[in-house]
Design a protein around this motif. Structure first.
Motif, PDB file in Angstrom:
ATOM      1  N   GLU A  12       0.493  23.101  -3.134  1.00 18.51           N
ATOM      2  CA  GLU A  12       0.213  23.865  -1.861  1.00 18.51           C
ATOM      3  C   GLU A  12      -0.122  25.122  -1.645  1.00 18.51           C
ATOM      4  OE1 GLU A  12       2.509  21.449  -2.395  1.00 18.51           O
ATOM      5  OE2 GLU A  12       2.190  19.226  -1.808  1.00 18.51           O
ATOM      6  N   GLY A  13       1.141  25.621  -2.214  1.00 19.08           N
ATOM      7  CA  GLY A  13       1.179  27.223  -2.240  1.00 19.08           C
ATOM      8  C   GLY A  13       0.608  28.221  -3.082  1.00 19.08           C
ATOM      9  N   CYS A  14      -0.056  27.446  -3.834  1.00 15.69           N
ATOM     10  CA  CYS A  14      -1.597  28.407  -4.252  1.00 15.69           C
ATOM     11  C   CYS A  14      -2.460  28.329  -3.150  1.00 15.69           C
ATOM     12  CB  CYS A  14      -1.820  27.767  -5.994  1.00 15.69           C
ATOM     13  SG  CYS A  14      -1.081  27.547  -6.941  1.00 15.69           S
ATOM     14  N   GLU A  15      -2.306  29.522  -2.503  1.00 16.92           N
ATOM     15  CA  GLU A  15      -3.515  30.077  -1.000  1.00 16.92           C
ATOM     16  C   GLU A  15      -4.791  29.834  -2.006  1.00 16.92           C
ATOM     17  OE1 GLU A  15      -0.942  32.628   0.895  1.00 16.92           O
ATOM     18  OE2 GLU A  15       0.540  30.923   1.636  1.00 16.92           O
ATOM     19  N   GLY A  16      -5.153  30.746  -2.858  1.00 21.26           N
ATOM     20  CA  GLY A  16      -6.270  31.385  -3.489  1.00 21.26           C
ATOM     21  C   GLY A  16      -6.812  30.799  -4.636  1.00 21.26           C
ATOM     22  N   HIS A  31      -9.143  26.807   0.229  1.00 21.85           N
ATOM     23  CA  HIS A  31     -10.894  27.429  -0.642  1.00 21.85           C
ATOM     24  C   HIS A  31     -10.565  27.034  -1.893  1.00 21.85           C
ATOM     25  CE1 HIS A  31      -9.794  31.141   1.455  1.00 21.85           C
ATOM     26  NE2 HIS A  31      -8.596  31.281   1.821  1.00 21.85           N
ATOM     27  N   LEU A  32     -10.119  25.778  -2.863  1.00 25.04           N
ATOM     28  CA  LEU A  32     -10.780  25.191  -3.633  1.00 25.04           C
ATOM     29  C   LEU A  32     -12.293  24.447  -3.816  1.00 25.04           C
ATOM     30  CD1 LEU A  32      -9.706  23.892  -5.818  1.00 25.04           C
ATOM     31  CD2 LEU A  32      -9.057  21.416  -4.726  1.00 25.04           C
ATOM     32  N   LYS A  33     -12.856  24.938  -4.338  1.00 19.69           N
ATOM     33  CA  LYS A  33     -14.732  24.434  -4.494  1.00 19.69           C
ATOM     34  C   LYS A  33     -14.597  23.621  -5.816  1.00 19.69           C
ATOM     35  CE  LYS A  33     -14.812  27.764  -0.769  1.00 19.69           C
ATOM     36  NZ  LYS A  33     -14.942  26.858   0.059  1.00 19.69           N
ATOM     37  N   GLN A  61     -13.403  20.309   1.901  1.00 17.03           N
ATOM     38  CA  GLN A  61     -13.684  21.250   1.340  1.00 17.03           C
ATOM     39  C   GLN A  61     -14.575  21.616   0.075  1.00 17.03           C
ATOM     40  OE1 GLN A  61     -10.539  20.461   1.077  1.00 17.03           O
ATOM     41  NE2 GLN A  61      -9.610  21.777  -0.265  1.00 17.03           N
ATOM     42  N   LEU A  62     -14.162  20.516  -0.975  1.00 19.07           N
ATOM     43  CA  LEU A  62     -14.828  21.165  -2.094  1.00 19.07           C
ATOM     44  C   LEU A  62     -16.547  21.363  -2.343  1.00 19.07           C
ATOM     45  CD1 LEU A  62     -13.587  18.208  -4.524  1.00 19.07           C
ATOM     46  CD2 LEU A  62     -13.234  20.819  -4.727  1.00 19.07           C
ATOM     47  N   LYS A  63     -17.022  22.030  -3.211  1.00 21.04           N
ATOM     48  CA  LYS A  63     -18.354  21.837  -3.304  1.00 21.04           C
ATOM     49  C   LYS A  63     -18.987  21.059  -5.424  1.00 21.04           C
ATOM     50  CE  LYS A  63     -18.890  24.463   0.351  1.00 21.04           C
ATOM     51  NZ  LYS A  63     -19.129  24.561   1.244  1.00 21.04           N
TER      52      LYS A  63
END
Length: 472
Positions: free
Chosen positions: A85-89, A114-116, A141-143
């Motif tokens: 959860e802390g890995c914001e980028g 931002h997880l794609k 949010q996944l692409k």
């Protein structure tokens, strides 16, 4: 067990001049790492982290990596998605070929907005019915999922069927968890059996290489001496043990086993054991060389060239010295060379290997010198002979007084034997200095004579000046 250490990170940070606090990319794959630690404290600026093909069983100690964009944990022992959860980028996460059976644990990735891109192929959860639809509906949010783009229509359909799919996933998770618990119990039991078998082998008589009598005392030394005096028997025992180890190794690899985190750890332990046995066997084969004899018992020095270096020994009669030119390796550090000059021999230690040479004449150790060539690296040792003087420079000049006396004597001798020669001036061949520049003789021009007019006293303009001499 492989661990993440500061030295390991520095060795893999050569592209950043081994500076770890500003490191942005780190590759620690195939290091047999079993636990994630220290990275979030030492490398806060990481953007790319490769940890594939290790033995990591849990995702931990990465929550402080705020700038992390790509995390690769493929081919590990991870069973649950957590602590990200802390890995914001974070934009890309690779969990290919792990042991993730709790598919519902991916809900923790909803905080990573931002997880794609996500990879879960090769995990037990990827075989669940409705796996893809559940992931697409849970992580909106996944692409991309498992390398395949998520279309809008696919997401809409997954959201519509999400309640039914979620119930199916929970049931399959429960079945997997029960199976996984049985596998863990079986692995634990097998591990305990192997440990007990090892204890039995160590407790058997003669485990330390000697057989004991009933009262616990070793057999007489005569029996042991016979064994020691038979190297053929010992060699046969070593060969027999080697064959047994090979058979055990072949049996281990041919034995069927489940693909579980425990089986991977067991394989690693077996490979470590095999490696240690091989190293131990190779150490036994290495025979300790006896110390090389440099001086005999009667005090005679021997010629030794253990480093196998080319050399030349010259007797310089002009300078009254002996010169040894030793072809030392060009790039060898001088601190690894030790020179010892004795009256009758010279000894040079090159990386601990002795070079010793007996000299043809007695020399003076205190007056000797050793130098290395800056171009070839050769070691040149100059050793002056006893009762001789080194004439390194030209012979010293004699005293000035004696030199002047000798020059005067030579001059007197020359004056005594000097003979004067008469030269005919008419036959001289050298030029006349006085007549080098010849003056031109001017011939007088003939001028037509004019009639002279002689003044007379009757001329009214005539004045008689007594100071003027008369015209001739």
């Amino acid at each position: 067990m492989g661990r993440i250490t500061e030295d390991l990170i520095r060795r893999n940070a050569e592209h950043n001049d081994c500076v770890i606090f500003s490191l942005e990319e780190l590759s620690l794959h195939q290091q047999e790492i079993e636990r994630l630690e220290h990275i979030d404290k030492w490398c806060r600026d990481l953007k790319i982290l490769y940890l594939q093909n290790n033995l990591i069983g849990k995702i931990e100690n990465v929550s402080k990596l705020k700038k992390l964009e790509y995390l690769n944990l493929a081919l590990n022992n991870i069973e649950k998605v957590e602590n990200l959860e802390g890995c914001e980028g974070l934009t890309k996460l690779d969990l290919t070929i792990n042991f993730i059976g709790e598919l519902s644990s991916i809900k923790t990735l909803r905080h990573n907005i931002h997880l794609k891109e996500l990879f879960l192929m090769g995990n037990p959860c990827a075989d669940f019915d409705g796996y893809r639809q559940f992931v697409v509906a849970t992580l909106q949010q996944l692409k991309w999922l498992d390398g395949k783009e998520i279309e809008r229509s696919e997401r809409i359909q997954a959201l519509q069927n999400f309640p039914v799919i979620e119930q199916q996933i929970r049931e399959q998770e429960k079945a997997y968890c029960l199976k996984r618990a049985k596998d863990k119990e079986e692995a634990q039991r097998k591990l305990q059996e192997d440990a007990d078998e090892g204890k039995k082998e160590r407790s058997q008589p003669g485990f330390d290489g000697r057989w004991y009598t009933d009262i616990g005392a070793p057999l007489p030394s005569s029996v042991e001496s016979k064994d020691l005096q038979a190297p053929e028997i010992q060699e046969g025992e070593c060969n027999r043990k080697k064959v047994e180890d090979e058979e055990d190794d072949l049996e281990f690899w041919n034995k069927p086993s489940l693909f579980t985190p425990e089986s991977r750890l067991e394989t690693l332990r077996h490979m470590e054991k095999q490696r240690k046995a091989q190293e131990k066997l190779s150490d036994k084969k290495k025979k300790v060389k006896p110390a090389r004899t440099l001086i005999t018992e009667d005090g005679k020095a021997l010629n030794v060239n253990e480093p196998k270096l080319d050399f030349s020994l010259k007797d310089d009669e002009k300078r009254k010295q002996i010169v040894l030119d030793l072809a030392v390796y060009r790039y060898l550090d001088t601190s690894l060379i030790d020179v010892d000059v004795r009256p009758t021999y010279v000894r040079v230690l090159v990386k601990g290997k002795p070079f010793q040479l007996v000299l043809p004449a007695e020399v003076k150790p205190d007056s000797s010198s050793a130098k290395r060539s800056q171009t070839t690296g050769h070691l040149v040792i100059c050793m002056p002979k006893v009762d001789e003087v080194i004439t390194g420079c030209p012979p010293a000049s004699k005293p000035v007084a004696s030199t002047l006396d000798s020059s005067r004597e030579r001059k007197t001798e020359r004056s005594r034997h000097t003979e004067k020669l008469e030269v005919d001036p008419s036959k001289r061949s050298f030029p006349d200095v006085a007549n080098i520049v010849q003056e031109k003789k001017h011939t007088p021009r003939r001028v037509r004579s004019e009639p002279k007019i002689t003044p007379t006293e009757e001329d009214p303009d005539f004045e008689d000046n007594p100071e003027v001499p008369p015209l001739i």
